[in-house]
Each structure stands twice: as C-alpha cells, then as structure tokens.
Write an enzyme that holds these catalytic residues in place. Structure first.
Site, PDB file in Angstrom:
ATOM      1  N   LEU A  65     -13.030 -72.855  62.198  1.00 40.90           N
ATOM      2  CA  LEU A  65     -12.496 -71.147  61.748  1.00 40.90           C
ATOM      3  C   LEU A  65     -10.276 -71.839  62.249  1.00 40.90           C
ATOM      4  O   LEU A  65     -10.294 -73.206  62.335  1.00 40.90           O
ATOM      5  CB  LEU A  65     -12.748 -70.597  63.012  1.00 40.90           C
ATOM      6  N   PRO A  66      -9.567 -70.811  62.056  1.00 45.61           N
ATOM      7  CA  PRO A  66      -8.579 -70.767  62.590  1.00 45.61           C
ATOM      8  C   PRO A  66      -8.170 -71.356  64.065  1.00 45.61           C
ATOM      9  O   PRO A  66      -7.557 -71.699  63.858  1.00 45.61           O
ATOM     10  CB  PRO A  66      -7.887 -69.332  61.564  1.00 45.61           C
ATOM     11  N   THR A  96      -9.030 -76.160  65.228  1.00 50.36           N
ATOM     12  CA  THR A  96      -7.869 -76.726  66.573  1.00 50.36           C
ATOM     13  C   THR A  96      -8.222 -75.590  67.434  1.00 50.36           C
ATOM     14  O   THR A  96      -7.669 -74.053  66.403  1.00 50.36           O
ATOM     15  CB  THR A  96      -6.942 -77.017  66.008  1.00 50.36           C
ATOM     16  N   LYS A 171      -5.859 -83.640  69.990  1.00 50.06           N
ATOM     17  CA  LYS A 171      -5.841 -82.742  68.976  1.00 50.06           C
ATOM     18  C   LYS A 171      -4.239 -82.731  68.821  1.00 50.06           C
ATOM     19  O   LYS A 171      -3.123 -82.732  68.319  1.00 50.06           O
ATOM     20  CB  LYS A 171      -6.488 -81.974  68.007  1.00 50.06           C
ATOM     21  N   LYS A 246       1.327 -72.586  64.705  1.00 48.99           N
ATOM     22  CA  LYS A 246      -0.531 -72.321  65.845  1.00 48.99           C
ATOM     23  C   LYS A 246      -0.203 -73.356  67.573  1.00 48.99           C
ATOM     24  O   LYS A 246      -0.811 -73.502  68.054  1.00 48.99           O
ATOM     25  CB  LYS A 246      -1.463 -72.218  64.936  1.00 48.99           C
TER      26      LYS A 246
HETATM   27  P1  NAD Z   1      -8.540 -71.663  56.223  1.00 49.47           P
HETATM   28  O1  NAD Z   1      -8.045 -70.619  56.669  1.00 49.47           O
HETATM   29  O2  NAD Z   1      -8.466 -72.808  54.972  1.00 49.47           O
HETATM   30  O3  NAD Z   1     -10.140 -71.081  56.663  1.00 49.47           O
HETATM   31  C1  NAD Z   1     -10.439 -70.723  57.550  1.00 49.47           C
HETATM   32  C2  NAD Z   1     -11.622 -70.614  56.623  1.00 49.47           C
HETATM   33  O4  NAD Z   1     -11.922 -69.388  57.794  1.00 49.47           O
HETATM   34  C3  NAD Z   1     -10.941 -69.412  55.577  1.00 49.47           C
HETATM   35  O5  NAD Z   1     -12.273 -69.645  54.774  1.00 49.47           O
HETATM   36  C4  NAD Z   1     -12.046 -67.582  56.930  1.00 49.47           C
HETATM   37  O6  NAD Z   1     -12.757 -66.890  55.455  1.00 49.47           O
HETATM   38  C5  NAD Z   1     -13.148 -68.105  57.723  1.00 49.47           C
HETATM   39  N1  NAD Z   1     -13.242 -67.402  58.625  1.00 49.47           N
HETATM   40  C6  NAD Z   1     -12.901 -67.076  59.556  1.00 49.47           C
HETATM   41  N2  NAD Z   1     -12.918 -65.785  59.955  1.00 49.47           N
HETATM   42  C7  NAD Z   1     -14.494 -66.133  60.312  1.00 49.47           C
HETATM   43  C8  NAD Z   1     -15.401 -65.603  60.701  1.00 49.47           C
HETATM   44  N3  NAD Z   1     -15.380 -64.974  61.846  1.00 49.47           N
HETATM   45  N4  NAD Z   1     -16.731 -65.932  60.093  1.00 49.47           N
HETATM   46  C9  NAD Z   1     -16.477 -66.900  59.293  1.00 49.47           C
HETATM   47  N5  NAD Z   1     -15.643 -66.906  58.542  1.00 49.47           N
HETATM   48  C10 NAD Z   1     -14.693 -67.417  59.122  1.00 49.47           C
HETATM   49  O7  NAD Z   1      -8.296 -72.799  57.407  1.00 49.47           O
HETATM   50  P2  NAD Z   1      -8.230 -74.493  57.445  1.00 49.47           P
HETATM   51  O8  NAD Z   1      -7.214 -75.114  57.123  1.00 49.47           O
HETATM   52  O9  NAD Z   1      -9.621 -74.809  56.661  1.00 49.47           O
HETATM   53  O10 NAD Z   1      -8.071 -75.195  58.703  1.00 49.47           O
HETATM   54  C11 NAD Z   1      -9.210 -74.009  59.650  1.00 49.47           C
HETATM   55  C12 NAD Z   1      -9.449 -75.272  61.540  1.00 49.47           C
HETATM   56  O11 NAD Z   1      -9.127 -76.836  60.939  1.00 49.47           O
HETATM   57  C13 NAD Z   1      -7.637 -74.819  62.062  1.00 49.47           C
HETATM   58  O12 NAD Z   1      -8.530 -74.248  63.265  1.00 49.47           O
HETATM   59  C14 NAD Z   1      -6.748 -76.017  61.424  1.00 49.47           C
HETATM   60  O13 NAD Z   1      -5.827 -75.901  62.327  1.00 49.47           O
HETATM   61  C15 NAD Z   1      -7.905 -77.150  61.562  1.00 49.47           C
HETATM   62  N6  NAD Z   1      -7.435 -78.245  60.989  1.00 49.47           N
HETATM   63  C16 NAD Z   1      -6.894 -77.547  59.513  1.00 49.47           C
HETATM   64  C17 NAD Z   1      -6.032 -78.807  58.923  1.00 49.47           C
HETATM   65  C18 NAD Z   1      -5.741 -79.468  57.797  1.00 49.47           C
HETATM   66  O14 NAD Z   1      -4.749 -79.811  57.067  1.00 49.47           O
HETATM   67  N7  NAD Z   1      -5.774 -77.445  56.725  1.00 49.47           N
HETATM   68  C19 NAD Z   1      -6.401 -80.271  60.022  1.00 49.47           C
HETATM   69  C20 NAD Z   1      -7.222 -80.255  60.403  1.00 49.47           C
HETATM   70  C21 NAD Z   1      -7.398 -79.523  61.583  1.00 49.47           C
END
Ligand code: NAD
Length: 297
Positions: A65-66, A96, A171, A246
């Site tokens: 999740l975000p 994260t 991280k 964030k």
């Molecule tokens: P994103 O915004 O693409 O995806 C998040 C998903 O969570 C969305 O599909 C949203 O609908 C869902 N969501 C939110 N609240 C919810 C809930 N209560 N119940 C069910 N689903 C819910 O984000 P992302 O890029 O996939 O990143 C996710 C995490 O991974 C973050 O913490 C980010 O910092 C970390 N991260 C991202 C990357 C990257 O390259 N994108 C790399 C490493 C780490």
C-alpha cells in the site's frame, strides 16, 4: 504451494501478485481499484469482495500500500482485518512506511498471536515485473525463513536487516541515497546537454567512468537514452514523485530522531517537494530531470 492473500495491486503489488500466481500459489486479491482487480482476475487470481474476505484462511498475507495510514487503516482501523486473520498466518507488509508504524502493527498482531515481518522492496516496477526485487526484512529469523516460501517467487535478493522495523530503516536509507543520485545524475546530464553533448554518448562515457550509478545505468532520467524506462514514456508508471516525497519525509523524521546529519537528503527532499508542488506528483521520480531542463516549463 501456499494460500496467499495479496492486498494493494498498484504499480508494484500487481506484478508481484502475478508472479506468485505464475509460481503456482493460490492467490486471492483485494484492492480499492476495480481496474486493478480485473487485471489480476485475468491473470488467474481469485478476487475477494473485501480485504477481510481476502485474508480468510490465508497462510501468508501480503500488503503493498502507499503509506503508513493505509497500512494501519487496513489492519487496525475501524474495519481493520486483524480479527479476520488466521492465528498461524504470517503477515508480510511490503509497503515503505516508517519503522515506528511497522513496529506498532507488528506488536498489535503479536497480541493476537499473529506473526509479522516488515519487508519493503527495492528494484522498482521493472524488478517487480521480472521477479527480481530486493526484499529487506525486519523481524525474527524464523519468520524470515518462513517468508521465503513466497518472497523467493517475487525477488532475487532476500536480506534480513534485523529486528522488526529494521527493514524499513534500511529501505529509507536506500531511497534517500537513490533520490540524491537521481538529482545528481539529472544535473550532470543536463549540464552536458547544455554544453553540446549527446545525452546518450555522455551516459555511455559516465557508465564507464566514476560517475556510474543505478539511475544512470538502469533508470536514465533523460528521455530516449534508454528504452522501457519512465523517462522514455512521458514519465508515466514507475515510482511516483508523491511516493518519493513520502519516503524523503520518512528519512527526515528518522534523521531527526537519531540526530543524524543528512544535508543532501534534505536538499533532495526540498527539490522533490518543489517538483511535486509544481504539479508533478503523479509522474515518475525521474521527472526531476525537467527541473534542470531549460526547454521545459
Ligand atoms: P500505487 O499507488 O501504484 O499502488 C497502491 C495500491 O494500493 C493502489 O492500487 C490502491 O488502490 C491500493 N490501495 C490503497 N489503499 C487500499 C486499501 N485500503 N485497500 C486495498 N487497496 C488499497 O503504489 P506503488 O508504486 O505500487 O507503491 C506501493 C508501495 O511500494 C509504496 O509504499 C511505495 O513507496 C513502495 N515502493 C514503490 C516502488 C515503485 O517503484 N513504485 C518501489 C519500491 C517501493
């Protein structure tokens, strides 16, 4: 193969869940986005009607999740799923978030007799799709070993950083450095362009020189230097500026708590906050390159 619940199917969680399905796990998914659920259904996932429904009977529960508010809300909020989780399940949060929130969640689950590890990832969307992520785990050695049943099908490098919360600390140290490298790489490439160099030629030179780094090699911020990276696709997909802001906030909080000096992390955070406030929050974080490009804006 295991019975897995996967909650949060965004840029990262979607391809991670798909890799678990491909490996033969029995995967039930939930997300607030209907589009994300349809995509996973097409890949062979069972779609749950709620998070509580998804975790019913699961041996492993993964969340991606975000931010901390979403994670704490999911497990411990008003409609929190903590009471729906099997006592013998292992909860693996890959989002994260700050180490304190991870420990708070782990402690609350432990009170119910449920095991927990924080397992944030590195490697970006490319790594998530290819199943080559780096997992950075905080928790007991025993739970780390147990988690390998699923982590090994999504990642190539599995690290045990230490006790609960340690994965998150490692991280944010990594992401603070990543942001500094992205800003520095953008600055150097634009200076080369301003002085008549071809950014591809300059990148090739620096890749064989001491300026070589991950952003230059695998995630070049200058459009059309590399194929299949966000900069060559209008900065769509990838790792959003909002998420980098964030993470840099988490790094700043950690530095304040430990009394650490992080001048470059603070500068990178300020640059990313300005970039976000200029309307770029949903773009990939390599779009910071535009902050240096005279032809943009
Ligand atoms: P994103 O915004 O693409 O995806 C998040 C998903 O969570 C969305 O599909 C949203 O609908 C869902 N969501 C939110 N609240 C919810 C809930 N209560 N119940 C069910 N689903 C819910 O984000 P992302 O890029 O996939 O990143 C996710 C995490 O991974 C973050 O913490 C980010 O910092 C970390 N991260 C991202 C990357 C990257 O390259 N994108 C790399 C490493 C780490």
């Amino acid at each position: 193969m295991a019975k897995v619940a996967f909650i949060g199917l965004g840029n990262m969680g979607g391809p991670m869940a798909i890799n678990l399905i491909k490996a033969g796990h029995d995967v039930t998914v939930f997300d607030l986005s209907v589009a994300a659920l349809s995509q996973l259904k097409a890949e062979g996932a069972v779609v749950a009607s709620s998070a509580a429904d998804a975790v019913n009977g699961a041996e492993f529960i993964l969340s991606m999740l975000p931010a901390a508010k979403h994670v704490l809300g999911l497990y411990l909020g008003e409609q929190g799923i903590v009471n729906q989780i099997n006592k013998d399940a292992l909860v693996i949060d890959c989002s994260t978030i700050d180490a304190q929130s991870a420990r708070k969640l782990g402690d609350a689950l432990a009170q119910q007799g449920i095991a927990f590890i924080d397992a944030p990832v590195s490697g970006g969307v490319g790594g998530a799709k290819a199943g080559t992520l780096t997992f950075i785990v905080g928790g007991s050695e025993q739970d780390f070993e147990r988690a390998k049943t699923v982590l090994a099908h999504m990642g190539k490098n599995l690290f045990h950083a230490g006790a609960m919360g340690a994965g998150q600390v490692a991280k944010i140290c990594n992401n603070m450095l990543l942001s500094i490298l992205m800003v520095g790489t953008s600055e150097a490439l634009q200076m080369g362009i301003d002085n008549g160099l071809d950014p591809k030629v300059l990148s090739d030179i620096m890749l064989k020189s001491s300026g070589r780094n991950w952003t230059l090699e695998l995630y070049n911020p200058c459009p059309d230097v590399l194929p299949n990276v966000p900069s060559s696709n209008g900065y769509q997909g990838g790792f959003m500026v909002d998420l980098m802001v964030k993470d840099l906030g988490l790094a700043l909080e950690a530095a304040l708590q430990s009394g650490s000096s992080t001048p470059l992390g603070a500068l990178a955070r300020n640059m990313y906050v300005s970039h976000q406030r200029a309307g770029n929050g949903k773009l990939d974080f390599s779009s910071i390159f535009n902050a240096f490009d005279k032809s943009v804006g």
